[in-house]
Design a protein around this motif. Structure first.
Motif, PDB file in Angstrom:
ATOM      1  N   ALA A 167       0.822  -1.215   0.134  1.00  0.00           N
ATOM      2  CA  ALA A 167      -0.052   0.056  -0.007  1.00  0.00           C
ATOM      3  C   ALA A 167       0.815   1.331   0.003  1.00  0.00           C
ATOM      4  CB  ALA A 167      -0.862  -0.111   1.059  1.00  0.00           C
ATOM      5  N   VAL A 168       2.369   1.149   0.625  1.00  0.00           N
ATOM      6  CA  VAL A 168       2.909   2.332   0.603  1.00  0.00           C
ATOM      7  C   VAL A 168       3.239   2.871  -0.736  1.00  0.00           C
ATOM      8  CG1 VAL A 168       5.252   3.199   1.294  1.00  0.00           C
ATOM      9  CG2 VAL A 168       3.770   1.565   2.715  1.00  0.00           C
ATOM     10  N   TRP A 169       3.607   1.658  -1.735  1.00  0.00           N
ATOM     11  CA  TRP A 169       4.105   2.316  -2.887  1.00  0.00           C
ATOM     12  C   TRP A 169       2.771   3.057  -3.646  1.00  0.00           C
ATOM     13  CZ3 TRP A 169       1.977   1.363  -8.013  1.00  0.00           C
ATOM     14  CH2 TRP A 169       2.560   1.688  -8.992  1.00  0.00           C
ATOM     15  N   PHE A 170       1.557   2.464  -3.796  1.00  0.00           N
ATOM     16  CA  PHE A 170       0.433   3.110  -4.162  1.00  0.00           C
ATOM     17  C   PHE A 170      -0.063   4.392  -3.609  1.00  0.00           C
ATOM     18  CE2 PHE A 170      -3.345   3.604  -6.352  1.00  0.00           C
ATOM     19  CZ  PHE A 170      -3.301   2.806  -7.510  1.00  0.00           C
ATOM     20  N   TRP A 171       0.245   4.497  -2.221  1.00  0.00           N
ATOM     21  CA  TRP A 171      -0.155   5.898  -1.317  1.00  0.00           C
ATOM     22  C   TRP A 171       0.726   7.045  -2.098  1.00  0.00           C
ATOM     23  CZ3 TRP A 171       4.023   7.753   1.831  1.00  0.00           C
ATOM     24  CH2 TRP A 171       3.422   8.906   2.296  1.00  0.00           C
ATOM     25  N   LYS A 172       2.003   6.619  -2.175  1.00  0.00           N
ATOM     26  CA  LYS A 172       3.067   7.684  -2.544  1.00  0.00           C
ATOM     27  C   LYS A 172       2.670   8.030  -3.891  1.00  0.00           C
ATOM     28  CE  LYS A 172       6.019  10.635  -1.303  1.00  0.00           C
ATOM     29  NZ  LYS A 172       6.071  11.608  -0.426  1.00  0.00           N
ATOM     30  N   LYS A 173       2.514   7.210  -4.796  1.00  0.00           N
ATOM     31  CA  LYS A 173       1.895   7.508  -6.246  1.00  0.00           C
ATOM     32  C   LYS A 173       0.872   8.474  -6.385  1.00  0.00           C
ATOM     33  CE  LYS A 173       4.570   5.440  -9.412  1.00  0.00           C
ATOM     34  NZ  LYS A 173       5.171   6.184 -10.458  1.00  0.00           N
ATOM     35  N   LEU A 174      -0.140   8.209  -5.586  1.00  0.00           N
ATOM     36  CA  LEU A 174      -1.523   9.118  -5.614  1.00  0.00           C
ATOM     37  C   LEU A 174      -0.940  10.520  -5.023  1.00  0.00           C
ATOM     38  CD1 LEU A 174      -4.072   6.827  -3.981  1.00  0.00           C
ATOM     39  CD2 LEU A 174      -4.012   7.722  -6.166  1.00  0.00           C
ATOM     40  N   CYS A 175      -0.128  10.593  -4.267  1.00  0.00           N
ATOM     41  CA  CYS A 175       0.333  12.022  -3.477  1.00  0.00           C
ATOM     42  C   CYS A 175       1.043  12.645  -4.564  1.00  0.00           C
ATOM     43  CB  CYS A 175       1.314  11.586  -2.319  1.00  0.00           C
ATOM     44  SG  CYS A 175       0.102  11.156  -0.828  1.00  0.00           S
ATOM     45  N   LEU A 176       2.029  11.974  -5.231  1.00  0.00           N
ATOM     46  CA  LEU A 176       2.954  12.736  -6.189  1.00  0.00           C
ATOM     47  C   LEU A 176       2.189  13.216  -7.312  1.00  0.00           C
ATOM     48  CD1 LEU A 176       5.929  10.574  -6.047  1.00  0.00           C
ATOM     49  CD2 LEU A 176       5.975  12.833  -5.152  1.00  0.00           C
ATOM     50  N   ARG A 177       1.414  12.396  -7.918  1.00  0.00           N
ATOM     51  CA  ARG A 177       0.613  12.840  -9.106  1.00  0.00           C
ATOM     52  C   ARG A 177      -0.494  13.682  -8.927  1.00  0.00           C
ATOM     53  NH1 ARG A 177       0.721   9.539 -14.555  1.00  0.00           N
ATOM     54  NH2 ARG A 177       0.168  11.129 -15.953  1.00  0.00           N
ATOM     55  N   GLY A 178      -1.154  13.521  -7.810  1.00  0.00           N
ATOM     56  CA  GLY A 178      -2.376  14.305  -7.316  1.00  0.00           C
ATOM     57  C   GLY A 178      -1.913  15.679  -6.852  1.00  0.00           C
ATOM     58  N   GLY A 179      -0.581  15.770  -6.680  1.00  0.00           N
ATOM     59  CA  GLY A 179      -0.110  17.119  -6.205  1.00  0.00           C
ATOM     60  C   GLY A 179       0.523  17.970  -7.177  1.00  0.00           C
ATOM     61  N   SER A 180       0.580  17.543  -8.675  1.00  0.00           N
ATOM     62  CA  SER A 180       1.374  18.107  -9.914  1.00  0.00           C
ATOM     63  C   SER A 180       0.145  18.706 -10.510  1.00  0.00           C
ATOM     64  CB  SER A 180       1.963  16.921 -10.575  1.00  0.00           C
ATOM     65  OG  SER A 180       2.764  17.720 -11.635  1.00  0.00           O
ATOM     66  N   ARG A 181      -0.372  19.766 -10.202  1.00  0.00           N
ATOM     67  CA  ARG A 181      -1.546  20.619 -10.829  1.00  0.00           C
ATOM     68  C   ARG A 181      -1.222  22.116 -10.847  1.00  0.00           C
ATOM     69  NH1 ARG A 181      -5.267  17.194 -11.915  1.00  0.00           N
ATOM     70  NH2 ARG A 181      -5.305  15.236 -10.795  1.00  0.00           N
ATOM     71  N   GLY A 182      -1.884  22.684 -11.888  1.00  0.00           N
ATOM     72  CA  GLY A 182      -1.700  24.120 -12.089  1.00  0.00           C
ATOM     73  C   GLY A 182      -2.744  24.578 -11.327  1.00  0.00           C
ATOM     74  N   LYS A 183      -2.797  26.059 -11.583  1.00  0.00           N
ATOM     75  CA  LYS A 183      -3.956  26.857 -10.572  1.00  0.00           C
ATOM     76  C   LYS A 183      -5.089  26.553 -10.840  1.00  0.00           C
ATOM     77  CE  LYS A 183      -0.745  30.869 -10.219  1.00  0.00           C
ATOM     78  NZ  LYS A 183      -0.526  32.263 -10.408  1.00  0.00           N
ATOM     79  N   ASN A 184      -5.454  25.963 -12.140  1.00  0.00           N
ATOM     80  CA  ASN A 184      -6.909  25.623 -12.668  1.00  0.00           C
ATOM     81  C   ASN A 184      -7.146  24.371 -12.147  1.00  0.00           C
ATOM     82  OD1 ASN A 184      -5.430  24.093 -14.225  1.00  0.00           O
ATOM     83  ND2 ASN A 184      -6.188  24.997 -16.350  1.00  0.00           N
ATOM     84  N   GLY A 185      -6.507  23.529 -11.219  1.00  0.00           N
ATOM     85  CA  GLY A 185      -6.876  22.373 -10.774  1.00  0.00           C
ATOM     86  C   GLY A 185      -6.284  21.111 -11.841  1.00  0.00           C
ATOM     87  N   TYR A 407      12.564   5.047  -1.343  1.00  0.00           N
ATOM     88  CA  TYR A 407      11.437   4.613  -1.002  1.00  0.00           C
ATOM     89  C   TYR A 407      11.135   5.449   0.328  1.00  0.00           C
ATOM     90  CZ  TYR A 407       8.225   1.179   1.807  1.00  0.00           C
ATOM     91  OH  TYR A 407       7.333   0.534   2.461  1.00  0.00           O
ATOM     92  N   PRO A 408       9.916   5.823   0.735  1.00  0.00           N
ATOM     93  CA  PRO A 408       8.615   5.267   0.137  1.00  0.00           C
ATOM     94  C   PRO A 408       8.372   5.833  -1.135  1.00  0.00           C
ATOM     95  CG  PRO A 408       8.099   7.181   1.597  1.00  0.00           C
ATOM     96  CD  PRO A 408       9.675   6.945   1.800  1.00  0.00           C
ATOM     97  N   GLU A 409       9.050   7.018  -1.802  1.00  0.00           N
ATOM     98  CA  GLU A 409       8.818   7.200  -3.181  1.00  0.00           C
ATOM     99  C   GLU A 409       9.360   6.189  -4.077  1.00  0.00           C
ATOM    100  OE1 GLU A 409       9.919  10.466  -0.462  1.00  0.00           O
ATOM    101  OE2 GLU A 409      11.055   8.809  -0.964  1.00  0.00           O
ATOM    102  N   ASP A 410       8.802   6.419  -5.403  1.00  0.00           N
ATOM    103  CA  ASP A 410       9.173   5.284  -6.377  1.00  0.00           C
ATOM    104  C   ASP A 410      10.118   5.870  -7.421  1.00  0.00           C
ATOM    105  OD1 ASP A 410       8.812   3.056  -7.891  1.00  0.00           O
ATOM    106  OD2 ASP A 410       7.405   3.871  -9.297  1.00  0.00           O
ATOM    107  N   ARG A 411      10.799   4.928  -7.999  1.00  0.00           N
ATOM    108  CA  ARG A 411      11.915   5.391  -8.764  1.00  0.00           C
ATOM    109  C   ARG A 411      11.520   6.465  -9.948  1.00  0.00           C
ATOM    110  NH1 ARG A 411      10.836   2.075 -14.281  1.00  0.00           N
ATOM    111  NH2 ARG A 411       8.570   2.718 -14.222  1.00  0.00           N
ATOM    112  N   GLY A 412      12.800   6.995 -10.619  1.00  0.00           N
ATOM    113  CA  GLY A 412      12.444   8.249 -11.411  1.00  0.00           C
ATOM    114  C   GLY A 412      13.366   9.210 -11.294  1.00  0.00           C
ATOM    115  N   THR A 413      13.815  10.025 -12.257  1.00  0.00           N
ATOM    116  CA  THR A 413      15.093  10.908 -12.313  1.00  0.00           C
ATOM    117  C   THR A 413      15.146  11.832 -11.231  1.00  0.00           C
ATOM    118  OG1 THR A 413      13.868  12.331 -13.768  1.00  0.00           O
ATOM    119  CG2 THR A 413      15.390  10.658 -14.913  1.00  0.00           C
ATOM    120  N   ASN A 414      13.943  12.443 -10.666  1.00  0.00           N
ATOM    121  CA  ASN A 414      13.830  13.140  -9.328  1.00  0.00           C
ATOM    122  C   ASN A 414      14.623  12.616  -8.268  1.00  0.00           C
ATOM    123  OD1 ASN A 414      13.104  15.708  -7.930  1.00  0.00           O
ATOM    124  ND2 ASN A 414      11.649  14.127  -6.761  1.00  0.00           N
ATOM    125  N   TYR A 415      14.352  11.278  -8.030  1.00  0.00           N
ATOM    126  CA  TYR A 415      14.853  10.761  -6.539  1.00  0.00           C
ATOM    127  C   TYR A 415      16.013   9.893  -7.098  1.00  0.00           C
ATOM    128  CZ  TYR A 415      10.424  11.815  -5.084  1.00  0.00           C
ATOM    129  OH  TYR A 415       9.088  12.360  -4.612  1.00  0.00           O
TER     130      TYR A 415
END
Length: 431
Positions: A167-185, A407-415
């Motif tokens: 569940a940790v992997w999925f939770w972090k995915k939701l947080c990261l993608r859900g937080g990448s939004r512009g002013k219009n949502g 961890y708990p983040e997922d792979r990617g160039t940022n991490y």
């Protein structure tokens, strides 16, 4: 003091930049730097072998770009996300789209929206380590949401491991993608002008211009150890003497490098984490498939986790006006599909593409490439934190920074950048 870094992906390059004063030597198996973010030539410019983008909250890669004085090369782009389910397409780029998602009952739509809000409120992610993503998602969002939305994606991403994913992997995915939004949502993603390969080359150039070295096309066969202390590397080009080694490759590769020299218990610990491979078909088309950048495929009969139309995010003029489409499939490397060449894979994929897009014809394809990664994704299972090896290994002078430790983040160039900088600081502290 000679420091060698095995691997010139973003982790190795980031570590190299932090260790410039020691003039590090980077050794890379491939013919060019970049790792999983490496590119190839298209009709216009270099393109990533595997689809890449950044989120607006990817602070470490943004900081790196700023340190290289390249911030003006960042493009913040509105993306369009959709889902293919039950032979229909659904737009899912905003909360309003979610409310219109008729594949779910109204109550299930509300529960799906609440899931994202619930994920952001989780403070103690360690409490999720004891349950699977399936258990957590079913508990919060309900059986229908899991079956329609998440189960097909988990199976597409992790194949036979889908029901073991934490569940940790999925939770972090939701947080990261859900937080990448512009002013219009609406979702907003970031791309680097010229491609990720260009940024990798900028990093490499800074390392070499400051006295470091980067050697490509070299295979490290063995880490030479005497009295539990690193003494050098045995490569296909000979022996490289060094006092400190940072390994950025997959854990099973490190296990082979120290086989017969390190304590067997430590070697066994490196093999606790499983990986899944990936094949990625990239088509350069003379026309577009759809209006979506990211199209999740939630039809269980479809073999791909998603269809990513890169040129619905980035201007197609950069690629000679070709429409760039990625089809990604995660699978064990023992699967017969993993062994296919590009023509065999096109034969395999075409009927599925035509099922979604009935007008599609092979004549649309101007060019196709197929790329494979043996260690594409670590399998984040329950109690994953107990399996992660330390960056400072039991072998003197040997350090480890790989995507399996993110961890708990997922792979990617940022991490990859974050963990490259982190391991470099550990080396500095020890020195």
């Amino acid at each position: 003091m000679k420091i060698c870094i095995i691997g010139a992906g973003f982790t190795g390059l980031a570590a190299g930049l932090e260790l410039l004063e020691y003039k590090p030597a980077l050794l890379e198996l491939e013919d060019e730097v970049g790792g999983l973010a490496a590119g190839f030539n298209t009709s216009g410019q270099k393109l990533e072998r595997f689809y890449h983008h950044w989120f607006t909250n990817d602070e470490y890669i943004m900081g790196l770009v700023e340190s290289l004085s390249l911030t003006n090369e960042l493009d913040f782009l509105e993306s369009k996300t959709g889902m293919y389910f039950n032979q229909s397409f659904f737009k899912l780029s905003s909360p309003i789209d979610l409310l219109k998602f008729k594949a779910l009952t109204f109550i299930s739509r509300i529960r799906l929206g609440v899931l994202v809000l619930w994920a952001r409120r989780v403070k103690d992610w360690m409490a999720l380590e004891s349950i699977t993503a399936k258990e957590w998602l079913t508990q919060i969002a309900g059986e229908q949401v899991y079956r329609v939305v998440w189960e097909p994606l988990l199976k597409g991403k992790f194949g036979p491991y889908a029901e073991k994913v934490s569940a940790v992997w999925f939770w972090k995915k939701l947080c990261l993608r859900g937080g990448s939004r512009g002013k219009n949502g609406k979702e907003q993603l970031v791309y680097f002008e010229g491609g990720f390969m260009r940024l990798a080359n900028e990093m490499a150039s800074k390392i070499t211009s400051n006295g470091g070295t980067i050697t490509t096309g070299v295979k490290v066969e063995k880490i030479l150890i005497e009295n539990n202390q690193v003494k050098g590397l045995q490569t296909n080009n000979g022996i490289v003497e060094c006092d400190r080694v940072i390994v950025t490759t997959a854990l099973p590769i490190l296990a082979k490098m120290v086989e017969g020299q390190a304590d067997q218990q430590y070697i066994n610990s490196l093999l606790q984490i499983n990986y899944i491979g990936n094949v990625c078909l990239i088509m350069e088309l003379d026309r577009s498939l759809s209006s979506y950048y990211w199209l999740n495929v939630n039809d269980p009969s479809f073999p791909f986790v998603g269809i990513i139309e890169h040129t619905n995010l980035v201007n197609k003029a950069l690629y000679g006006d070709s429409h760039i489409v990625y089809l990604s499939k995660y699978l064990p490397t023992t699967d017969h599909i993993y062994k296919m060449d590009v023509e065999e894979f096109l034969d395999y994929a075409t009927p599925y593409i035509q099922k979604m897009f009935p007008n599609f014809e092979r004549s649309w394809i101007k060019k196709a490439n197929l790329w494979k990664a043996e260690y594409s994704q670590p399998i984040v299972e329950k109690f994953y934190s107990s399996k992660i090896p330390e960056m400072v290994t039991p072998i003197g002078g040997l350090y480890l920074s790989t995507m399996a430790q993110i961890y708990p983040e997922d792979r990617g160039t940022n991490y990859a950048v974050q963990y490259g900088q982190k391991v470099a600081q550990l080396v500095k502290n020890d020195l």
